[in-house]
Structure formats: C-alpha cells, structure tokens
Scaffold this active site. Structure first.
Site, short mmCIF file in Angstrom:
data_model
loop_
_atom_site.label_atom_id
_atom_site.label_comp_id
_atom_site.label_asym_id
_atom_site.label_seq_id
_atom_site.Cartn_x
_atom_site.Cartn_y
_atom_site.Cartn_z
N THR A 72 0.81 -1.22 0.00
CA THR A 72 0.00 0.00 0.00
C THR A 72 0.84 1.26 0.00
O THR A 72 1.95 1.28 0.56
CB THR A 72 -0.92 0.01 1.25
OG1 THR A 72 -1.49 1.31 1.39
CG2 THR A 72 -0.14 -0.29 2.52
N TYR A 125 -1.62 0.32 9.93
CA TYR A 125 -1.86 -0.44 8.69
C TYR A 125 -0.63 -0.37 7.79
O TYR A 125 -0.09 -1.39 7.35
CB TYR A 125 -3.11 0.12 8.00
CG TYR A 125 -3.30 -0.38 6.59
CD1 TYR A 125 -3.40 -1.74 6.32
CD2 TYR A 125 -3.38 0.52 5.52
CE1 TYR A 125 -3.57 -2.19 5.02
CE2 TYR A 125 -3.56 0.08 4.22
CZ TYR A 125 -3.64 -1.28 3.98
OH TYR A 125 -3.80 -1.72 2.70
#
Ligand code: UDP
Length: 327
Positions: free
Chosen positions: A117, A141
């Site tokens: 990501t 995250y």
C-alpha cells in the site's frame, strides 16, 4: 493448468484478481477465512476455507494444489481501525503473512505477489511518490505492510523467495460484467459510502477534515480501477514466472482528486445530490497520496484502461444498485 493460491480471494480485490487469473489461463485457488470476505464472491476456482494463523491448514492446501505462485491479498486494511486496534494489524497482517511465507517456502512455491500500500510511504509534503520514496508510515496499517515487505526481502536472501510487491493507491470501481464488486460490512471507504448516502442508505457522507493544506482543504488521493489493478497482478505473476526477479511497483494513475472532487464527480455520474457533513480529521490520514506509476507502465507494460474517476464511479454505482453478497 497452473494453480495460483489467492489469499483473500473472497474479498474485494482478491475476487477481481481471481477473475483476471481465470481469464489469463490460471486456476485461482481462494484461501480465505471469510471474516471480511464473502463465499458468494468465490466464482472462478476452488475455495479452501482457512486462516493464515493456521499453519497446518496452509501446508495442507499447498500440498493439495501445488501452486506455481501465491497472490497474497488477505489483510485487515482500514487506516482508522489500525490506529485504535494496532494489535490486530500486527497479529493478522504480520504474523499471518509470516506463516504464509514460511509455508510457501516449505512447499517450494517461491513466486510471491504481495498486496502492499501507499500507506507505507506516510506523509511526504506534496510530492508524487515513486517506488524509491522513503517509507515512513504514519498508521499501523502502513507499518504492518512495510514489515511484510521487509520480511519478503529477508526470505528472498535466505530462501530465494521471488516477489513482486504492488503498492496500491486508492482502489475503486467494480467488474463491468457485475460478477463481483466492492461489498464491505461495515463499509469504511469513500466511494461506496458516498453511494450509500446518495441512495439514502445512510444519512450523509461525513468529510473527514476540511482544514488540510490542499486547495479545497480535503485530502487528496489517487484512485485506480480494481480491474486495472488486478491486470497488473497478472503481469506481475508472468514477470515472476519468466524469472525476471523481485521488484516493487506502485499502482495508481498519477492524478490526485480531493474528497470534494470525488463528491462532485459522484453527483454528476449519478445525477443525484450527496448529502454531506463536514467532520473532524480521521486519525492516521495522510494529506496527499499520489503515485508515480511510470515504472509499472514502462517495465510491466501496464496500461490502465478504466481508471478515470468517471468510469470508476459509474462501475461502482452499477454494482451498488445490483450487487451484494451474503455469507
Ligand atoms: N473519507 C471521508 N469520509 C469517509 C471515508 C473516507 O472523508 O466517510 C476520506 C478519507 O479521509 C480519505 C479518503 O476519503 O482522505 C479516502 O479514504 P478511504 O477510507 O476510502 O481510503 P484510504 O485512503 O484510507 O485507503
């Protein structure tokens, strides 16, 4: 036919990847615990229910299907949740991936495509992020995904695990044939929430922060169509099968849109008003995340075809009106 083990194949991106793999002549074997995924989304190959924390279950599945590669999508992926519950991100994402990587190496399956990501980059003031930008995540995250990237490098050095890492920007849209689409329970992503607000399934869309250092004060993101994104994964898989070595690629379009601009486009695509509330910033959000994706284009030959904001919202809106899953 060659099997590919797809973790998270019952989820949004994983299910689209399974369709693309099938069309490219591979058999996608979905491995999913169905905590956030949907059994109904597994349509393009066998389904094996299992959890990444269960090493013996992973070993069984590797032994049964002898996959040529792993595509690893299974993860918790909500920025906001990762700030309030970091432990489940380190547990599921990092420890789960470690189990999977160890099982893959033990089974001599050494081609690994990993779903990472842009959140691994963190906040870099108003720059376009390329693959060499420093990785300084500001949420758990992003930190969990960066840790897995490091793990892959270590396992390559020690065990020859070849990997292609894709750092996604914001994924949107749905399969134009309507076979699969985005369906999260609960939903936290901007475009589906906006569509819910448009058709009255929720009162309003709350804009998280209007005081960012951007032209209209709202966060800027780079949106990429899920079908374009998964096509890049098939190219990444072929890259590995052709023995071209480990590589990192950003996947975005290089164009950023603010939250308000996404609202405006949604109104014009649907011809309906988005009821809006202006709210506080969400913990962990970066101001601006825009991709330099020229590497994927020049090296992989990736060419996004459906990634205009208009097309993504059109496809998402069609799915929103017709598609849903049940467990
Ligand atoms: N966002 C928002 N309201 C919402 C959900 C998201 O304003 O109800 C904003 C969020 O702050 C971010 C952008 O929309 O700037 C995209 O958020 P999303 O959760 O879709 O993806 P993320 O960028 O976190 O991966």
């Amino acid at each position: 036919m060659s099997n590919v083990l797809v973790t998270g194949g019952a989820g949004y991106i994983g299910s689209h990847a399974c369709k693309a793999l099938g069309l490219a002549g591979f058999t996608p074997v979905t491995f999913d615990n169905l905590v956030t995924g949907w059994r109904d989304a597994v349509k393009f190959g066998p389904f094996e229910r299992g959890d990444l924390m269960d090493r013996s279950r992973l070993d069984e599945v590797f032994a049964e299907y002898k996959p040529v590669a792993v595509m690893h999508f299974a993860a918790l992926s909500q920025v906001g949740e990762s700030m309030s519950k970091p432990g489940i991100y380190w547990q599921n994402n990092v420890l789960g991936s470690l189990n999977l990587i160890e099982a893959a190496v033990a089974a001599h399956c050494t081609n690994f495509v990993f779903s990472s990501t842009c959140a691994t980059y963190g906040d870099h003031d108003n720059v376009v992020l390329d693959e060499d930008s420093a990785q300084l995540p500001i949420n758990a995250y992003g930190a969990s995904k960066r840790a897995i990237e490091d793990m892959l490098r270590d396992f390559e050095a020690a065990h020859g695990l070849r990997h292609v890492i894709f750092r996604y920007f914001n994924v949107a849209g749905a399969d134009p044939d309507g076979e699969v689409g985005e369906y999260h329970q609960p939903e936290t992503h901007l475009i589906p929430l906006m569509l819910d607000a448009i058709d009255g399934k929720r009162d309003a869309l709350t804009i998280f922060g209007t005081d960012y250092d951007t032209p209209d004060g709202t966060c800027i993101r780079d949106y990429v169509h899920v079908c374009d994104l998964v096509n890049a994964h098939v190219l990444g898989l072929k890259w590995l099968v052709d023995d071209r070595g480990s590589r990192v690629f950003n996947l975005g379009t290089g164009t950023g849109f603010s939250v308000r601009e996404v609202v405006d486009h949604s109104q014009s695509v649907t011809n309906r008003q988005v009821p809006i509330k202006e709210g506080a910033r969400r913990a962990g959000d970066c101001t601006k995340l825009v991709s330099g994706s020229s590497r994927a284009m020049s090296e992989l030959g990736w060419q996004p075809e459906r990634s205009t904001l208009q097309q993504m919202i059109t496809d998402a809106w069609r799915w929103h009106q017709t598609g849903h899953y049940s467990r």
